[in-house]
Scaffold this motif. Structure first.
Motif, PDB file in Angstrom:
ATOM      1  N   TYR A  67       7.641   5.728  -1.232  1.00 59.88           N
ATOM      2  CA  TYR A  67       8.648   4.683  -1.037  1.00 59.88           C
ATOM      3  C   TYR A  67      10.047   5.198  -1.360  1.00 59.88           C
ATOM      4  O   TYR A  67      11.004   4.863  -0.678  1.00 59.88           O
ATOM      5  CB  TYR A  67       8.325   3.466  -1.907  1.00 59.88           C
ATOM      6  N   TRP A  68      10.152   6.005  -2.384  1.00 62.57           N
ATOM      7  CA  TRP A  68      11.468   6.452  -2.841  1.00 62.57           C
ATOM      8  C   TRP A  68      11.895   7.799  -2.266  1.00 62.57           C
ATOM      9  O   TRP A  68      12.868   8.379  -2.724  1.00 62.57           O
ATOM     10  CB  TRP A  68      11.512   6.511  -4.365  1.00 62.57           C
ATOM     11  N   LEU A  69      11.210   8.308  -1.250  1.00 65.70           N
ATOM     12  CA  LEU A  69      11.634   9.566  -0.637  1.00 65.70           C
ATOM     13  C   LEU A  69      13.043   9.427  -0.069  1.00 65.70           C
ATOM     14  O   LEU A  69      13.405   8.393   0.491  1.00 65.70           O
ATOM     15  CB  LEU A  69      10.686   9.957   0.504  1.00 65.70           C
ATOM     16  N   THR A  70      13.807  10.475  -0.185  1.00 67.22           N
ATOM     17  CA  THR A  70      15.174  10.481   0.336  1.00 67.22           C
ATOM     18  C   THR A  70      15.134  10.794   1.827  1.00 67.22           C
ATOM     19  O   THR A  70      14.459  11.718   2.262  1.00 67.22           O
ATOM     20  CB  THR A  70      16.021  11.552  -0.384  1.00 67.22           C
ATOM     21  N   GLU A  71      15.865  10.008   2.574  1.00 63.31           N
ATOM     22  CA  GLU A  71      15.887  10.207   4.027  1.00 63.31           C
ATOM     23  C   GLU A  71      16.951  11.223   4.409  1.00 63.31           C
ATOM     24  O   GLU A  71      17.927  11.427   3.685  1.00 63.31           O
ATOM     25  CB  GLU A  71      16.104   8.884   4.741  1.00 63.31           C
ATOM     26  N   ASP A  72      16.744  11.834   5.575  1.00 63.01           N
ATOM     27  CA  ASP A  72      17.740  12.782   6.067  1.00 63.01           C
ATOM     28  C   ASP A  72      18.893  12.016   6.730  1.00 63.01           C
ATOM     29  O   ASP A  72      18.917  10.782   6.723  1.00 63.01           O
ATOM     30  CB  ASP A  72      17.105  13.810   7.013  1.00 63.01           C
ATOM     31  N   SER A  73      19.806  12.741   7.335  1.00 73.18           N
ATOM     32  CA  SER A  73      20.997  12.103   7.913  1.00 73.18           C
ATOM     33  C   SER A  73      20.665  11.157   9.074  1.00 73.18           C
ATOM     34  O   SER A  73      21.463  10.287   9.408  1.00 73.18           O
ATOM     35  CB  SER A  73      21.983  13.178   8.386  1.00 73.18           C
ATOM     36  N   LYS A  74      19.479  11.306   9.682  1.00 69.38           N
ATOM     37  CA  LYS A  74      19.087  10.441  10.790  1.00 69.38           C
ATOM     38  C   LYS A  74      18.130   9.332  10.350  1.00 69.38           C
ATOM     39  O   LYS A  74      17.612   8.599  11.185  1.00 69.38           O
ATOM     40  CB  LYS A  74      18.449  11.264  11.904  1.00 69.38           C
ATOM     41  N   GLY A  75      17.897   9.235   9.060  1.00 70.29           N
ATOM     42  CA  GLY A  75      17.051   8.167   8.535  1.00 70.29           C
ATOM     43  C   GLY A  75      15.563   8.496   8.496  1.00 70.29           C
ATOM     44  O   GLY A  75      14.734   7.607   8.345  1.00 70.29           O
ATOM     45  N   TYR A  76      15.205   9.770   8.596  1.00 76.71           N
ATOM     46  CA  TYR A  76      13.807  10.184   8.588  1.00 76.71           C
ATOM     47  C   TYR A  76      13.384  10.662   7.201  1.00 76.71           C
ATOM     48  O   TYR A  76      14.184  11.206   6.445  1.00 76.71           O
ATOM     49  CB  TYR A  76      13.559  11.322   9.581  1.00 76.71           C
ATOM     50  N   ILE A  77      12.101  10.457   6.911  1.00 75.02           N
ATOM     51  CA  ILE A  77      11.496  11.023   5.703  1.00 75.02           C
ATOM     52  C   ILE A  77      10.338  11.904   6.147  1.00 75.02           C
ATOM     53  O   ILE A  77       9.732  11.675   7.191  1.00 75.02           O
ATOM     54  CB  ILE A  77      11.005   9.940   4.719  1.00 75.02           C
ATOM     55  N   SER A  78      10.027  12.924   5.354  1.00 74.00           N
ATOM     56  CA  SER A  78       8.929  13.837   5.661  1.00 74.00           C
ATOM     57  C   SER A  78       7.959  13.849   4.490  1.00 74.00           C
ATOM     58  O   SER A  78       8.362  13.824   3.336  1.00 74.00           O
ATOM     59  CB  SER A  78       9.452  15.254   5.881  1.00 74.00           C
ATOM     60  N   PHE A  79       6.677  13.891   4.823  1.00 75.08           N
ATOM     61  CA  PHE A  79       5.630  13.973   3.804  1.00 75.08           C
ATOM     62  C   PHE A  79       4.350  14.460   4.476  1.00 75.08           C
ATOM     63  O   PHE A  79       4.260  14.479   5.706  1.00 75.08           O
ATOM     64  CB  PHE A  79       5.432  12.625   3.105  1.00 75.08           C
ATOM     65  N   PRO A  80       3.351  14.845   3.703  1.00 76.33           N
ATOM     66  CA  PRO A  80       2.123  15.388   4.292  1.00 76.33           C
ATOM     67  C   PRO A  80       1.415  14.369   5.189  1.00 76.33           C
ATOM     68  O   PRO A  80       1.325  13.191   4.855  1.00 76.33           O
ATOM     69  CB  PRO A  80       1.249  15.721   3.076  1.00 76.33           C
ATOM     70  N   LYS A  81       0.888  14.863   6.316  1.00 71.58           N
ATOM     71  CA  LYS A  81       0.209  13.999   7.288  1.00 71.58           C
ATOM     72  C   LYS A  81      -1.004  13.311   6.674  1.00 71.58           C
ATOM     73  O   LYS A  81      -1.293  12.159   6.977  1.00 71.58           O
ATOM     74  CB  LYS A  81      -0.198  14.790   8.526  1.00 71.58           C
ATOM     75  N   TYR A  82      -1.702  14.013   5.778  1.00 72.16           N
ATOM     76  CA  TYR A  82      -2.891  13.397   5.193  1.00 72.16           C
ATOM     77  C   TYR A  82      -2.536  12.125   4.431  1.00 72.16           C
ATOM     78  O   TYR A  82      -3.341  11.199   4.361  1.00 72.16           O
ATOM     79  CB  TYR A  82      -3.661  14.380   4.290  1.00 72.16           C
TER      80      TYR A  82
ATOM     81  N   ILE B 285       0.799  -1.220   0.000  1.00 73.85           N
ATOM     82  CA  ILE B 285       0.000   0.000   0.000  1.00 73.85           C
ATOM     83  C   ILE B 285       0.838   1.279   0.000  1.00 73.85           C
ATOM     84  O   ILE B 285       0.285   2.360  -0.015  1.00 73.85           O
ATOM     85  CB  ILE B 285      -0.986   0.023   1.192  1.00 73.85           C
ATOM     86  N   ILE B 286       2.163   1.147  -0.018  1.00 80.68           N
ATOM     87  CA  ILE B 286       3.014   2.342  -0.064  1.00 80.68           C
ATOM     88  C   ILE B 286       3.101   2.814  -1.510  1.00 80.68           C
ATOM     89  O   ILE B 286       3.576   2.086  -2.381  1.00 80.68           O
ATOM     90  CB  ILE B 286       4.435   2.064   0.457  1.00 80.68           C
ATOM     91  N   PRO B 287       2.646   4.035  -1.784  1.00 78.69           N
ATOM     92  CA  PRO B 287       2.784   4.549  -3.149  1.00 78.69           C
ATOM     93  C   PRO B 287       4.258   4.781  -3.494  1.00 78.69           C
ATOM     94  O   PRO B 287       5.078   5.048  -2.608  1.00 78.69           O
ATOM     95  CB  PRO B 287       2.008   5.858  -3.140  1.00 78.69           C
ATOM     96  N   GLU B 288       4.560   4.665  -4.746  1.00 76.41           N
ATOM     97  CA  GLU B 288       5.946   4.747  -5.194  1.00 76.41           C
ATOM     98  C   GLU B 288       6.607   6.067  -4.793  1.00 76.41           C
ATOM     99  O   GLU B 288       7.770   6.090  -4.399  1.00 76.41           O
ATOM    100  CB  GLU B 288       6.001   4.575  -6.717  1.00 76.41           C
ATOM    101  N   ASP B 289       5.860   7.174  -4.877  1.00 71.68           N
ATOM    102  CA  ASP B 289       6.464   8.475  -4.546  1.00 71.68           C
ATOM    103  C   ASP B 289       6.905   8.554  -3.087  1.00 71.68           C
ATOM    104  O   ASP B 289       7.896   9.207  -2.771  1.00 71.68           O
ATOM    105  CB  ASP B 289       5.527   9.633  -4.903  1.00 71.68           C
TER     106      ASP B 289
END
Length: 178
Positions: free
Chosen positions: A54-69, A48-52
């Motif tokens: 799934y491929w987000l680039t993580e920051d130096s601590k391994g986090y990704i950011s995206f809209p809460k909705y 159920i993870i959309p491709e956009d």
């Protein structure tokens, strides 16, 4: 980029009788921040993870950011998939029980089990419908057979159930003339 105050919460996921918590950081701009690996682990099942995302680039601590909705949408899909899977398991369990009862010659009990399987918002599987049609025909209970055929048509708009319904209606009309 400034996010202002950061609020953290834990997103609880219960799968396969284990409970995991995915740490979600609520950013004030309507975005959330999660560890990429935790995110993938939570939502990979069922694809159920959309491709956009799934491929987000993580920051130096391994986090990704995206809209809460988007997280809310994924959670809704995960919950829906879980409900559908539970329906499937219940359907299979009842079908197996019905088959066993039929083999034991307990036809009325098998009919009851198959009827339970097609009640309400059932999992769309054909076995219970097909067996009920056969069992009701053998018992010459054409009204029950008709009811099952109509429900089958509502779930599976295939020719075989429509043709079966025509035959049932013909049998009912012959029975009423007698």
């Amino acid at each position: 980029m400034e996010f202002g105050k950061i609020k953290q919460f834990y997103y609880i996921c219960i799968t396969n009788q284990t409970q995991r918590a995915m740490k979600v950081i609520n950013l004030t701009n309507g975005y959330v921040k999660v560890r990429r690996m935790d995110f993938i682990q939570e939502f990979m099942e069922g694809g159920i993870i959309p491709e956009d995302l799934y491929w987000l680039t993580e920051d130096s601590k391994g986090y990704i950011s995206f809209p809460k909705y988007r997280l809310d949408e994924l959670e809704a899909k995960r919950v829906e998939r879980k409900k559908r899977t539970e329906k499937l398991y219940k359907c299979v369990e009842l079908n197996n029980k019905g088959i066993k009862l039929e083999k034991q010659g307990k036809i009325s009990e098998a009919i009851s089990v198959y009827e339970d399987n097609i009640k309400g918002d059932c999992y769309p599987a054909r076995h219970s419908f097909d067996r009920l049609l056969v069992l009701y025909r053998k018992a010459k209970d054409y009204e029950s057979e008709k009811r099952v055929a109509i429900k089958a048509i509502s779930l599976f708009p295939e020719t075989k159930y429509k043709e079966r319904l025509k035959k049932i209606e013909l049998l009912i009309s012959k029975q009423n003339k007698s």
